[in-house]
Design a protein around this motif. Structure first.
Motif, PDB file in Angstrom:
ATOM      1  N   GLY A 241       0.826  -1.218   0.000  1.00 21.73           N
ATOM      2  CA  GLY A 241       0.000   0.000   0.000  1.00 21.73           C
ATOM      3  C   GLY A 241       0.849   1.251   0.000  1.00 21.73           C
ATOM      4  O   GLY A 241       0.502   2.262  -0.633  1.00 21.73           O
ATOM      5  N   ASP A 242       1.960   1.218   0.699  1.00 20.91           N
ATOM      6  CA  ASP A 242       2.871   2.364   0.729  1.00 20.91           C
ATOM      7  C   ASP A 242       3.361   2.663  -0.688  1.00 20.91           C
ATOM      8  O   ASP A 242       3.312   3.808  -1.155  1.00 20.91           O
ATOM      9  CB  ASP A 242       4.063   2.041   1.648  1.00 20.91           C
ATOM     10  N   ILE A 243       3.791   1.631  -1.375  1.00 26.10           N
ATOM     11  CA  ILE A 243       4.404   1.829  -2.691  1.00 26.10           C
ATOM     12  C   ILE A 243       3.354   2.203  -3.743  1.00 26.10           C
ATOM     13  O   ILE A 243       3.536   3.145  -4.519  1.00 26.10           O
ATOM     14  CB  ILE A 243       5.169   0.545  -3.101  1.00 26.10           C
ATOM     15  N   THR A 245       0.522   3.668  -3.438  1.00 23.93           N
ATOM     16  CA  THR A 245      -0.109   4.988  -3.307  1.00 23.93           C
ATOM     17  C   THR A 245       0.819   6.121  -3.749  1.00 23.93           C
ATOM     18  O   THR A 245       0.336   7.129  -4.259  1.00 23.93           O
ATOM     19  CB  THR A 245      -0.646   5.233  -1.881  1.00 23.93           C
ATOM     20  N   ASP A 246       2.122   5.982  -3.587  1.00 25.86           N
ATOM     21  CA  ASP A 246       3.025   6.999  -4.171  1.00 25.86           C
ATOM     22  C   ASP A 246       2.957   6.919  -5.700  1.00 25.86           C
ATOM     23  O   ASP A 246       2.980   7.939  -6.387  1.00 25.86           O
ATOM     24  CB  ASP A 246       4.485   6.811  -3.707  1.00 25.86           C
ATOM     25  N   GLU A 247       2.840   5.704  -6.226  1.00 23.63           N
ATOM     26  CA  GLU A 247       2.680   5.558  -7.680  1.00 23.63           C
ATOM     27  C   GLU A 247       1.387   6.250  -8.126  1.00 23.63           C
ATOM     28  O   GLU A 247       1.361   7.004  -9.099  1.00 23.63           O
ATOM     29  CB  GLU A 247       2.648   4.074  -8.076  1.00 23.63           C
ATOM     30  N   PRO A 273      -0.895  13.955   5.260  1.00 22.79           N
ATOM     31  CA  PRO A 273      -0.679  13.824   3.818  1.00 22.79           C
ATOM     32  C   PRO A 273       0.185  12.604   3.578  1.00 22.79           C
ATOM     33  O   PRO A 273       0.918  12.190   4.477  1.00 22.79           O
ATOM     34  CB  PRO A 273       0.065  15.117   3.456  1.00 22.79           C
ATOM     35  N   ILE A 274       0.141  12.029   2.367  1.00 24.98           N
ATOM     36  CA  ILE A 274       0.916  10.790   2.169  1.00 24.98           C
ATOM     37  C   ILE A 274       2.385  11.075   1.880  1.00 24.98           C
ATOM     38  O   ILE A 274       3.216  10.191   1.942  1.00 24.98           O
ATOM     39  CB  ILE A 274       0.315   9.857   1.093  1.00 24.98           C
ATOM     40  N   HIS A 275       2.703  12.345   1.578  1.00 21.99           N
ATOM     41  CA  HIS A 275       4.095  12.657   1.250  1.00 21.99           C
ATOM     42  C   HIS A 275       4.958  12.719   2.515  1.00 21.99           C
ATOM     43  O   HIS A 275       4.462  12.734   3.637  1.00 21.99           O
ATOM     44  CB  HIS A 275       4.185  13.978   0.489  1.00 21.99           C
TER      45      HIS A 275
HETATM   46 MN    MN Z   1       5.025   6.330   1.938  1.00 21.97          MN
END
Ligand code: MN
Ligand code: NAD
Ligand code: IPM
Length: 363
Positions: A241-243, A245-247, A273-275
């Protein structure tokens, strides 16, 4: 209503984007008649510098007593020595675990004004509306770690109960959307993924109105780029999920745009925020605060049950994306403060009678 919100600005651009999000919440409070009390605490690298700990006890205690927690970002080169005994990111993982927020909701929409920023052809971005539900308190992030001179291990562990609760959350959310869940795993290789897949398949029978499909994570990474509009709710384990969502953020035009809500069983949520701390632009006043502002909107919706107010912030953000100003990451020249002020001004442009009724009620 009265609410107590703990803010955790953290490091790098964290304090810059959080200032903007708090200003928007204050503007909403002023216009809708609510009263939000803010209390700021240390987390991450700044907490290590001040106390030696990435999550000081006072921070944790305040978060546990709050109605909701709003976080900026943690980390940065100053604390990134691979030999370091303690890291800022440990504070973030510890607060997620301590608050029991196992479901991390990361919505992705593509604003038409930004479609040209995406590396994809515009027609692929029409109707993109995905909700990622990332498992947040298990998997490789929380398994045992070992290290010798020439070997290192990270244990990836999931229990059935951990998979069940995040799956139920994903299906309940899908019911309110387009009734479609895609579960992402690596069941052709990983034992944890086989447990994940069989658990998701069993829980899905409790939701016969919701369609389930399984997708392996490698091909999912490709499908997100080739058919993003096909997906509704995507549920997956912590690291995938981490990877993904940045994509996904690249489809929206910038990592600076995506918000998140981390939820557990109670109403206390953690919003961020996800950043990350964006060390390359920190301290310049140019970070995009919209991911943090949209996280504040999610806070109003999920922790304070203020759906009208949340929708008003989202409409104000959309208004700013349509009309400008835009920050540098999305091709504009405006700084963080100018975007903040534009969103606050737009609250009045998009305000509905329902939003303003709170103001009338408060005279
Ligand atoms: Mn992340
Ligand atoms: P990052 O998200 O900080 O930055 C990646 C790129 O996106 C950078 O070029 C950055 O300038 C840009 N970017 C990020 N947020 C932006 C914003 N709001 N406006 C404009 N541009 C923005 O990822 P990274 O560089 O891989 O990580 C830096 C540090 O942040 C690391 O220490 C990492 O552990 C930490 N991190 C923290 C969180 C968090 O606190 N939730 C999340 C991700 C990364
Ligand atoms: C995020 C971040 C964190 C994560 C890091 C900083 C621990 O990348 O919130 O997406 O991997 O969960």
């Amino acid at each position: 209503m009265k609410a107590r919100i703990v803010t955790l600005p953290g490091d790098g651009v964290g304090p810059e984007v959080l200032d903007a999000a708090v200003a928007v919440l204050e503007a909403v409070a002023e216009r809708s008649g609510h009263s939000f009390e803010f209390e700021s605490h240390l987390i991450g690298g700044c907490a290590i510098d001040a106390t030696g700990e990435p999550l000081p006890a006072a921070t944790l205690e305040a978060c546990k007593k709050a109605d909701a927690v709003l976080l900026g970002a943690v980390g940065g080169p100053k604390w990134s020595d691979p030999q370091a005994k303690v890291r800022p990111e440990q504070g973030l993982l510890a607060i997620r675990a301590a608050l029991g927020v196992y479901a991390n909701l990361r919505p992705l929409q593509v604003h038409p004004a930004l479609a040209s920023l995406s590396p994809l052809k515009n027609e692929k971005l029409k109707h993109v509306d995905v909700l990622f539900v990332r498992e947040l308190t298990g998997g490789a992030y929380f398994g045992a770690k070992t290290r010798t001179t020439d070997t290192a291990t990270d244990e990836c562990k999931y229990t059935v109960a951990e998979v069940e609760r995040v799956t139920r959350r994903a299906f309940a959310l899908a019911r309110e959307r387009r009734q479609h869940v895609t579960s992402v795993d690596k069941a052709n290789v990983l034992e944890t993924s086989r447990l994940w897949r069989s658990t998701v398949t069993r829980i899905a029978t409790e939701y016969p109105d919701v369609k389930l499909e399984h997708q392996l994570v490698d091909s999912m990474a490709m499908l997100l780029l080739t058919q993003p509009a096909r997906y509704d709710v995507i549920v997956t384990e912590n690291l995938f999920g981490d990877i993904l969502t940045d994509e996904a953020a690249a489809l929206a035009g910038s990592l600076g745009l995506l918000p998140s809500a981390s939820l557990g069983e109670g109403t206390v949520g953690l919003y961020e925020p996800i950043h990350g701390s964006a060390p390359d632009i920190a301290g310049q006043g140019v970070a995009n605060p919209l991911g943090a502002i949209l996280s504040a909107a999610m806070l109003l919706r999920h922790s304070l049950d203020l759906d009208v107010e949340a929708t008003t912030i989202e409409a104000a953000v959309s208004h700013v994306l349509s009309n400008g100003p835009h920050s540098r990451d999305i091709g504009g020249k405006a700084g963080t403060a100018a975007i903040r002020d534009a969103v606050i001004a737009a609250l009045d442009d998009v305000a509905t009678p329902a939003f303003l009724s709170g103001l009338r009620a408060c005279g």
